[in-house]
Design an enzyme around this catalytic site. Structure first.
Site, PDB file in Angstrom:
ATOM      1  N   CYS A  82       0.779  -1.152   0.007  1.00 47.32           N
ATOM      2  CA  CYS A  82       0.002   0.068  -0.118  1.00 47.32           C
ATOM      3  C   CYS A  82       0.801   1.236  -0.063  1.00 47.32           C
ATOM      4  O   CYS A  82       1.632   1.509  -0.912  1.00 47.32           O
ATOM      5  CB  CYS A  82      -1.139  -0.211   1.115  1.00 47.32           C
ATOM      6  SG  CYS A  82      -2.248   1.114   0.894  1.00 47.32           S
ATOM      7  N   HIS A 155      -3.922  -5.063   0.821  1.00 47.65           N
ATOM      8  CA  HIS A 155      -3.414  -5.464   1.937  1.00 47.65           C
ATOM      9  C   HIS A 155      -3.622  -6.743   2.335  1.00 47.65           C
ATOM     10  O   HIS A 155      -4.524  -7.008   3.370  1.00 47.65           O
ATOM     11  CB  HIS A 155      -4.375  -4.572   2.942  1.00 47.65           C
ATOM     12  CG  HIS A 155      -3.906  -3.135   3.033  1.00 47.65           C
ATOM     13  ND1 HIS A 155      -2.738  -2.647   4.014  1.00 47.65           N
ATOM     14  CD2 HIS A 155      -4.296  -1.940   2.541  1.00 47.65           C
ATOM     15  CE1 HIS A 155      -2.508  -1.441   3.943  1.00 47.65           C
ATOM     16  NE2 HIS A 155      -3.558  -0.975   3.303  1.00 47.65           N
ATOM     17  N   ASP A 157      -1.682  -8.085   4.095  1.00 44.72           N
ATOM     18  CA  ASP A 157      -0.983  -8.000   5.540  1.00 44.72           C
ATOM     19  C   ASP A 157      -2.358  -7.559   6.589  1.00 44.72           C
ATOM     20  O   ASP A 157      -1.878  -7.783   7.743  1.00 44.72           O
ATOM     21  CB  ASP A 157       0.110  -6.626   5.720  1.00 44.72           C
ATOM     22  CG  ASP A 157      -0.464  -5.647   5.314  1.00 44.72           C
ATOM     23  OD1 ASP A 157      -1.287  -5.320   4.332  1.00 44.72           O
ATOM     24  OD2 ASP A 157      -0.157  -4.511   5.841  1.00 44.72           O
TER      25      ASP A 157
END
Length: 205
Positions: A82, A155, A157
């Site tokens: 990002c 994302h 993550d």
């Protein structure tokens, strides 16, 4: 060991998907240009609320860009997510622009999956330094530079259980609650896939 650069104030959750020891450094508390890169196998640059369009407002992000350029010089494997995706692209000379809207949701299609969270306003204008591997919504979402740098706009993550800390998008809350197992599985697969590509680049060098 992995070096993880935290740019936002929310505790990172990427550790859930890692298969290697890691160290998390907060860019807003530490001069990241002082890090000894020889200690780490891969450097991961995480997201944050900041905008690269207004980069000069954030002196610590200028230090992150210095770190990125240092990694590029010594060919230290880099993985940007990002904001990290945009910071690396910026360091490589790409222009960063605002889309004028919040791009948010779980219907992101990337690497054959369609359940990865995205939440960003800015996007990159690629130059010859990056090879765009995938687009989503007419914006670059996955790129590489040589074989030792990968960036992803969305994302993988962010754990679905933690989505409320990142966004007030109701549809994303509902989707995350109903599909947390499949989201976590996808996140883990994507993170591992990109890290393995970077590890392979070390072996080839």
């Amino acid at each position: 060991m992995l070096l993880i650069i935290q740019n936002g104030y929310i505790t990172p959750y990427i550790y859930r998907y890692l298969d290697e020891d890691y160290e998390i450094i907060k860019s807003f508390n530490v001069d990241v240009t002082t890090m000894d890169l020889d200690k780490y196998s891969v450097v991961i640059i995480l997201g944050g609320y900041q905008s690269v369009v207004d980069i000069n407002k954030y002196s610590y992000l200028l230090k992150v860009i210095e770190l990125i350029k240092k990694c590029l010089t010594v060919k230290k494997p880099l993985f940007g997510i990002c904001l990290g995706f945009q910071l690396i692209a910026y360091a490589l000379g790409c222009e960063i622009k605002s889309s004028g809207k919040l791009n948010v949701g779980y219907d992101t299609t990337i690497l054959g999956y369609d359940n990865v969270f995205r939440c960003h306003i800015d996007y990159i204008i690629p130059n010859d330094s990056v090879e765009v591997l995938e687009y989503f919504d007419n914006m670059p979402y996955l790129y590489k530079h040589d074989n030792h740098v990968y960036g992803i706009q969305c994302h993988p993550d962010i754990a679905p259980e933690c989505i409320k800390k990142y966004s007030n998008h109701i549809e994303s809350y509902d989707y995350a609650a109903a599909n947390k197992d499949s989201i976590n599985k996808t996140n883990a697969i994507i993170i591992k896939y990109i890290l393995n590509l970077l590890r392979d680049s070390i072996k080839k060098d």
